[in-house]
Structures are given as C-alpha cells and as structure tokens.
Motif scaffolding. Structure first.
Motif, PDB file in Angstrom:
ATOM      1  N   LEU A 132      54.686  42.405  26.069  1.00  0.00           N
ATOM      2  CA  LEU A 132      54.461  41.150  25.371  1.00  0.00           C
ATOM      3  C   LEU A 132      53.122  41.362  24.434  1.00  0.00           C
ATOM      4  O   LEU A 132      52.916  41.016  23.244  1.00  0.00           O
ATOM      5  N   LEU A 133      52.072  41.772  25.092  1.00  0.00           N
ATOM      6  CA  LEU A 133      50.582  41.947  24.512  1.00  0.00           C
ATOM      7  C   LEU A 133      50.829  42.774  23.291  1.00  0.00           C
ATOM      8  O   LEU A 133      50.169  42.464  22.275  1.00  0.00           O
ATOM      9  N   SER A 134      51.611  43.983  23.220  1.00  0.00           N
ATOM     10  CA  SER A 134      51.546  44.894  22.106  1.00  0.00           C
ATOM     11  C   SER A 134      52.825  44.394  21.067  1.00  0.00           C
ATOM     12  O   SER A 134      53.026  44.970  20.016  1.00  0.00           O
ATOM     13  N   LYS A 138      52.354  37.483  19.768  1.00  0.00           N
ATOM     14  CA  LYS A 138      52.236  36.674  18.519  1.00  0.00           C
ATOM     15  C   LYS A 138      53.294  36.106  18.038  1.00  0.00           C
ATOM     16  O   LYS A 138      53.219  34.901  17.425  1.00  0.00           O
ATOM     17  N   ILE A 139      54.364  36.678  18.142  1.00  0.00           N
ATOM     18  CA  ILE A 139      55.751  36.058  17.650  1.00  0.00           C
ATOM     19  C   ILE A 139      56.183  34.824  18.454  1.00  0.00           C
ATOM     20  O   ILE A 139      56.417  33.767  18.024  1.00  0.00           O
ATOM     21  N   ILE A 140      56.044  34.948  19.890  1.00  0.00           N
ATOM     22  CA  ILE A 140      56.130  33.866  20.709  1.00  0.00           C
ATOM     23  C   ILE A 140      55.267  32.737  20.385  1.00  0.00           C
ATOM     24  O   ILE A 140      55.651  31.482  20.321  1.00  0.00           O
ATOM     25  N   VAL A 141      53.792  33.015  20.416  1.00  0.00           N
ATOM     26  CA  VAL A 141      52.832  31.796  20.043  1.00  0.00           C
ATOM     27  C   VAL A 141      53.328  31.018  18.662  1.00  0.00           C
ATOM     28  O   VAL A 141      53.157  29.898  18.762  1.00  0.00           O
ATOM     29  N   ASP A 142      53.434  31.767  17.633  1.00  0.00           N
ATOM     30  CA  ASP A 142      53.949  31.393  16.369  1.00  0.00           C
ATOM     31  C   ASP A 142      55.170  30.337  16.705  1.00  0.00           C
ATOM     32  O   ASP A 142      55.194  29.059  15.999  1.00  0.00           O
ATOM     33  N   LYS A 154      63.422  42.233  16.154  1.00  0.00           N
ATOM     34  CA  LYS A 154      63.256  43.562  15.150  1.00  0.00           C
ATOM     35  C   LYS A 154      61.985  43.783  15.307  1.00  0.00           C
ATOM     36  O   LYS A 154      61.278  44.993  15.170  1.00  0.00           O
ATOM     37  N   SER A 155      60.963  42.714  14.713  1.00  0.00           N
ATOM     38  CA  SER A 155      59.592  42.751  14.508  1.00  0.00           C
ATOM     39  C   SER A 155      58.734  43.189  15.773  1.00  0.00           C
ATOM     40  O   SER A 155      57.847  43.793  15.596  1.00  0.00           O
ATOM     41  N   SER A 156      59.286  42.536  16.898  1.00  0.00           N
ATOM     42  CA  SER A 156      58.523  42.653  18.181  1.00  0.00           C
ATOM     43  C   SER A 156      59.094  44.393  18.406  1.00  0.00           C
ATOM     44  O   SER A 156      57.967  45.080  19.206  1.00  0.00           O
ATOM     45  N   ALA A 161      56.928  50.153  19.248  1.00  0.00           N
ATOM     46  CA  ALA A 161      57.033  51.477  18.573  1.00  0.00           C
ATOM     47  C   ALA A 161      55.877  52.137  18.255  1.00  0.00           C
ATOM     48  O   ALA A 161      55.404  53.286  18.169  1.00  0.00           O
ATOM     49  N   LYS A 162      54.994  51.002  17.417  1.00  0.00           N
ATOM     50  CA  LYS A 162      53.670  51.451  17.071  1.00  0.00           C
ATOM     51  C   LYS A 162      52.434  51.638  17.825  1.00  0.00           C
ATOM     52  O   LYS A 162      51.491  52.060  17.599  1.00  0.00           O
ATOM     53  N   SER A 163      52.762  51.115  19.172  1.00  0.00           N
ATOM     54  CA  SER A 163      51.722  50.997  20.126  1.00  0.00           C
ATOM     55  C   SER A 163      51.599  52.361  21.027  1.00  0.00           C
ATOM     56  O   SER A 163      52.437  52.570  21.733  1.00  0.00           O
ATOM     57  N   VAL A 164      50.773  53.124  20.840  1.00  0.00           N
ATOM     58  CA  VAL A 164      50.751  54.429  21.588  1.00  0.00           C
ATOM     59  C   VAL A 164      50.503  54.390  22.793  1.00  0.00           C
ATOM     60  O   VAL A 164      51.307  54.900  23.600  1.00  0.00           O
ATOM     61  N   PRO A 165      49.720  53.491  23.424  1.00  0.00           N
ATOM     62  CA  PRO A 165      49.744  53.180  25.030  1.00  0.00           C
ATOM     63  C   PRO A 165      51.158  52.859  25.616  1.00  0.00           C
ATOM     64  O   PRO A 165      51.569  53.304  26.541  1.00  0.00           O
ATOM     65  N   PHE A 166      51.876  52.015  25.020  1.00  0.00           N
ATOM     66  CA  PHE A 166      53.141  51.596  25.483  1.00  0.00           C
ATOM     67  C   PHE A 166      54.193  52.481  25.302  1.00  0.00           C
ATOM     68  O   PHE A 166      54.815  52.709  26.047  1.00  0.00           O
ATOM     69  N   MET A 167      54.177  53.270  24.193  1.00  0.00           N
ATOM     70  CA  MET A 167      55.103  54.239  24.142  1.00  0.00           C
ATOM     71  C   MET A 167      54.864  55.744  25.096  1.00  0.00           C
ATOM     72  O   MET A 167      55.551  56.283  25.590  1.00  0.00           O
ATOM     73  N   SER A 168      53.647  55.852  25.461  1.00  0.00           N
ATOM     74  CA  SER A 168      52.917  56.681  26.454  1.00  0.00           C
ATOM     75  C   SER A 168      53.687  56.328  27.756  1.00  0.00           C
ATOM     76  O   SER A 168      53.965  57.073  28.598  1.00  0.00           O
ATOM     77  N   TYR A 169      53.562  55.032  28.092  1.00  0.00           N
ATOM     78  CA  TYR A 169      54.119  54.565  29.296  1.00  0.00           C
ATOM     79  C   TYR A 169      55.607  54.778  29.244  1.00  0.00           C
ATOM     80  O   TYR A 169      56.174  55.244  30.343  1.00  0.00           O
ATOM     81  N   LEU A 170      56.091  54.363  28.356  1.00  0.00           N
ATOM     82  CA  LEU A 170      57.637  54.490  28.148  1.00  0.00           C
ATOM     83  C   LEU A 170      58.057  55.882  28.461  1.00  0.00           C
ATOM     84  O   LEU A 170      58.999  56.288  29.186  1.00  0.00           O
ATOM     85  N   ILE A 171      57.653  56.871  27.758  1.00  0.00           N
ATOM     86  CA  ILE A 171      57.957  58.271  27.659  1.00  0.00           C
ATOM     87  C   ILE A 171      57.607  58.938  29.145  1.00  0.00           C
ATOM     88  O   ILE A 171      58.487  59.717  29.697  1.00  0.00           O
ATOM     89  N   MET A 172      56.462  58.529  29.865  1.00  0.00           N
ATOM     90  CA  MET A 172      55.904  59.045  31.159  1.00  0.00           C
ATOM     91  C   MET A 172      56.922  58.256  32.131  1.00  0.00           C
ATOM     92  O   MET A 172      57.378  59.008  33.161  1.00  0.00           O
TER      93      MET A 172
END
Length: 301
Positions: A132-134, A138-142, A154-156, A161-172
């Motif tokens: 949600l944070l990454s 913002k979309i939900i609040v809007d 799609k925007s979410s 995909a552009k969040s390096v921490p999230f992608m690091s979590y996902l890959i690991m």
C-alpha cells in the motif's frame, strides 16, 4: 535490559547528531533527501538481501505479510470514518498521518540494532505494508476524498515495480520460498551497505526534524497523533492478551508504535497538505516512538 537502553540511547544520539548538524548549518534538509535516496535504493535493499538470505518462509511469516496489509487498511478506514464530516485538506492530513508504518527508515533499523531476532517478522510485515505505502495508498486516498472515481490498478503496479525496497522483498521472497541460496559474494558485497543502514536512517531523521508549526494547526496535529497512537495502544492491549509467543508479541507491539512514514509526508504534500504541518507531526512521532518502543522491549524482555 541495560543493553536495550544503551542501544536506544545510541539511536537517539544519531538522530540528535543529524539535527545538530542541520542547526549549525553544516548540513541541510535537502541533504536528508539525498540520504533518504541512498537508504531506499542502496542500504535498505542490502538489509533485505542479507536478512532474507537465511530465512525459511513459513506460514507464520506469511501471516505477518497479510497482517501488515490488513492493519494498514484498518488505519485508513478508521481515519476516514473519523474525518467523514471534515473538509478535504483535513481528511488528507488524517488519512496520511494516521496510516502506514515507517519500517524501512525507522522500525527495521531499530530492530536491527536492538532486537535482531525480530528482523524476519518485521521484514515480512513490511512486505504487506509496502503493497500500500509504495503503490496503492495515494490512489485509495484520492478515491476516499473524491479526487478520483476509480481505483487504478495499473498505476499501483507501476509504482510498486519502481519501488526498490518492494522489489527487493519480492525477489528475496521468491528466492527463499523455493529455498534457493544466493552466491556468497552477493552477501559479502551487501553486508557493508546493510551495516550502515542504522546510522544513515537515524541521522536522516535528525536532518528531517522540524519544530515549527502554525498555531492554527496545533489542534489537528495533536488529534492525528492521538488517533495514531491511540489505535496503537488498543492493538498492543489486544496483542498482550493473545496466545502469541513473546517475540511475536514484542515485534507486533513495536509495529503498533511506528512513527509517521516519511513517504506519507510527500504524498500528503502532493495532495494539498502543508509540509510543515505533517512534517511537524512526523518529527514529534519520531521522538515519541523511540522511547515507547524501548519501553515495549523492556516489558517483553
């Protein structure tokens, strides 16, 4: 017990050092933004790689990820109900100020320094938080405040995909789910960056600390903090009487006391909230969370 207290004192000193460096003009808040970029794109991903390298993905850990997501949704729902009759800017302030968990920049460095056994639990919780944070927050609040009529999936996904921490979590997560092992040289390269995450995170918070606030905003800031920590206190009470083990209880209780995420400040400013208002609230939340989280560890210790 004394070790926990001294570790917390050292974290506070790192924050204080950053604040003093800004006050004497040696560094500026913009330097904090640069450090934040280093943390989000280098040291935090390194921490994720190092800490996930030996984790065994179990059902308990998966529940932490689900819990992180649902807890975030609960915060948003309560904030929305609390401000349903208020004007738009006030709603935005509460929705961003009372929801989300500052894990990568605060809680994870705290746990990394004071209670390393809890790192896997906090990390898995942050996966749900990051969903949600990454991406979608913002979309939900809007949608909640009427700025948007539909949820843009799609925007979410693009933001995630552009969040390096999230992608690091996902890959690991994928690597460890299939019980694959990383090459030793990857961990050797990541460890120095991971080790610097605690200091950089706390020092950055010191650079971001702001104590200037318009008088007409004081009441709302107090309300935001009371709602945020009030919900946290209720959750800690429920957790304390649950049949969970001590480590799980202590980590969930720490998460209930996390300060306002820095990312939420940026999103709120984009949505029309004055930076000094939520920035002040976040600064106070950092100084409130550190002693409260230390107290929680001492109690469960």
């Amino acid at each position: 017990m004394s070790a926990i207290i001294w570790q917390s004192v050292s974290l506070f000193f790192m924050i204080f050092l950053g604040f003093i460096m800004k006050r004497i003009g040696f560094l500026t808040k913009s330097d904090g933004t640069m450090i934040a970029q280093i943390i989000m794109n280098v040291t935090l991903p390194a921490v994720i790689i190092v800490n996930f390298a030996t984790i065994t993905i179990e059902k308990t850990l998966l529940l932490f990820t689900i819990g992180g997501f649902l807890w975030f949704v609960l915060q948003l729902t309560i904030a929305f109900c609390y401000t349903r009759h208020r004007e738009r800017t006030s709603k935005v302030l509460f929705l961003f100020g009372t929801s989300g968990f500052n894990i990568g920049n605060f809680t994870l460095p705290f746990v990394q320094s004071v209670a390393p056994l809890g790192i896997p639990l906090v990390s898995m919780f942050d996966v749900g938080n990051n969903l949600l944070l990454s991406g979608a927050n913002k979309i939900i609040v809007d949608r909640m405040i009427g700025d948007s009529k539909k949820i843009k999936i799609k925007s979410s996904l693009i933001k995630l995909a552009k969040s390096v921490p999230f992608m690091s979590y996902l890959i690991m997560f994928i690597i460890r789910y299939f019980e694959w092992s990383l090459p030793e040289f990857v961990l050797t390269l990541a460890q120095p960056a991971a080790a610097s995450n605690v200091f950089l995170s706390m020092f950055m918070i010191g650079l971001y600390l702001e104590f200037r606030l318009p008088k007409d905003s004081i009441k709302e800031v107090v309300e935001v903090l009371l709602l945020r920590y009030g919900l946290g206190a209720i959750m800690i009470t429920l957790i304390a009487f649950s049949p969970l083990d001590n480590l799980t209880k202590s980590m969930l209780s720490l998460l209930a006391l996390t300060p306002i995420p820095l990312f939420s400040i940026m999103l709120a400013v984009v949505s029309g909230v004055k930076e000094e208002v939520l920035g002040f609230a976040a600064s106070i939340s950092f100084l409130v969370s550190l002693p409260l989280m230390t107290l929680v560890l001492l109690i469960f210790h």
